[in-house]
Design a protein around this motif. Sequence first.
Motif, PDB file in Angstrom:
ATOM      1  N   GLY A  55      -7.220  -1.762  -1.692  1.00  0.00           N
ATOM      2  CA  GLY A  55      -6.073  -0.748  -2.846  1.00  0.00           C
ATOM      3  C   GLY A  55      -7.231  -0.631  -3.377  1.00  0.00           C
ATOM      4  N   ALA A  56      -7.044   1.225  -4.430  1.00  0.00           N
ATOM      5  CA  ALA A  56      -7.690   1.822  -5.323  1.00  0.00           C
ATOM      6  C   ALA A  56      -7.198   1.111  -6.534  1.00  0.00           C
ATOM      7  CB  ALA A  56      -7.255   3.405  -4.917  1.00  0.00           C
ATOM      8  N   GLY A  57      -5.935   1.086  -5.974  1.00  0.00           N
ATOM      9  CA  GLY A  57      -5.866   0.290  -7.957  1.00  0.00           C
ATOM     10  C   GLY A  57      -5.080  -1.408  -7.587  1.00  0.00           C
TER      11      GLY A  57
ATOM     12  N   VAL B   2      -8.055   7.271  -0.744  1.00  0.00           N
ATOM     13  CA  VAL B   2      -6.776   6.993  -1.272  1.00  0.00           C
ATOM     14  C   VAL B   2      -6.624   8.399  -1.715  1.00  0.00           C
ATOM     15  CG1 VAL B   2      -6.290   4.317  -1.598  1.00  0.00           C
ATOM     16  CG2 VAL B   2      -6.921   6.540  -3.292  1.00  0.00           C
TER      17      VAL B   2
ATOM     18  N   ARG C 275       0.774   3.592 -11.128  1.00  0.00           N
ATOM     19  CA  ARG C 275       1.195   2.424 -11.252  1.00  0.00           C
ATOM     20  C   ARG C 275       2.954   2.485 -12.931  1.00  0.00           C
ATOM     21  NH1 ARG C 275      -0.883   1.238  -7.566  1.00  0.00           N
ATOM     22  NH2 ARG C 275      -2.122  -0.241  -7.409  1.00  0.00           N
TER      23      ARG C 275
ATOM     24  N   HIS D 124       7.212   3.631  -3.564  1.00  0.00           N
ATOM     25  CA  HIS D 124       5.145   3.354  -3.844  1.00  0.00           C
ATOM     26  C   HIS D 124       5.005   3.605  -2.133  1.00  0.00           C
ATOM     27  CE1 HIS D 124       1.909   0.549  -5.674  1.00  0.00           C
ATOM     28  NE2 HIS D 124       1.301   1.329  -4.784  1.00  0.00           N
TER      29      HIS D 124
HETATM   30  O1  LIG Z   1      -1.052   1.630  -4.632  1.00  0.00           O
HETATM   31  C1  LIG Z   1      -2.078   1.645  -3.821  1.00  0.00           C
HETATM   32  C2  LIG Z   1      -3.528   1.912  -4.027  1.00  0.00           C
HETATM   33  O2  LIG Z   1      -3.517   0.836  -5.573  1.00  0.00           O
HETATM   34  O3  LIG Z   1      -4.093   2.056  -3.104  1.00  0.00           O
END
Ligand SMILES: O=CC(=O)O
Length: 335
Positions: A89-91, A114, A249, A296
């Motif tokens: 995930g990016a976050g 992403v 987020r 999401h």
């Molecule tokens: O929410 C998706 C991410 O953080 O890649």
Amino acid sequence: MGGGMRSKALLLGRIGYANDSWKSLSSIADIVETRARDRAEFLEECRTGRFDGVLVIYRTFESVDITGRFDEEVVLSLPTSVKFVCHNGAGYDQVDVQACSKRGIKLSNTPNVVNDSTADTAMFLILGALRRLNVPMATLRNGDWRGHRQPPLGHDPEGKTLGILGMGGIGRNLSKKAEAFGMRIIYHNRCRLGKERAGTAEYVTFEDLLEQSDIVSVNLPLNAETRHIISTHEFGQMKDGVVIVNTARGAVIDEDALVKALDNGKVASAGLDVYENEPNIHPGLTSNPHVLLLPHMGTWTVETQAAMEEKTISNVRSALETGALKDVVAEQGGL
Ligand SMILES: O=CC(=O)O
């Protein structure tokens, strides 16, 4: 590594697309999977020694449903052999980076791959919220064509000012896309970008972004500094009838304050992909027809999911083969 022992990698969650790449890791490491169904079982599994010798962990966003937040308690439960956590995930707000750092564990995420799908989602929400398409989409499905009154008129993106809060990979990608729709782009970021990276987007202070934007798009990571960075006071600084879009987020925005700002008309409409307490959504949002809501879905494309898994696996491989990650998170010295 060392003494002829094979390294171990622990999979927390499922691989859905990059199965061949994942399987190819078995030539350089033993793969372990969790059998836990909840946090208590996971912590117990750690205590039994089943994960002893694990060097690197691959974790998915959804694995939070098993382990809960990857917080200090989880980090301290891991065997001391664990040196790397590769988050798909990016976050990575689910992971306590400080707790990892204290234990000498390096964390990676999946930047860049992403950008397109998340910026596309933001663009979709910008257009949908500006055009207020949620209202006629609902009347049509209720068998009522355009409703008993005409649906509300929308607005064109052409000539509107888009304020991008957070000019990382996603923010910059969105800036280019929005430019093609004739929007004027302003941005605020911790550090001002060079001309090459900012393109035509103009750097402004946080206050100026709030005051000048017709649409505010949130593209910041969630951390202690950004939590509720937009709340009652900030809504008060915005233009009447502003449009809010969030694909980052939920907790970057104070959701209660957003509902109030929608109810009193300060915010005309919103396009949201993320929420403070996923999967729970504030009833003031679900009941408001002027809010376009997605569950999401930002990176939910075949191409992006596959690329995210490949990137996470490439970090696992790098940890096993070179003892270092490729995409170390910013707090630990990454870019
Ligand atoms: O929410 C998706 C991410 O953080 O890649």
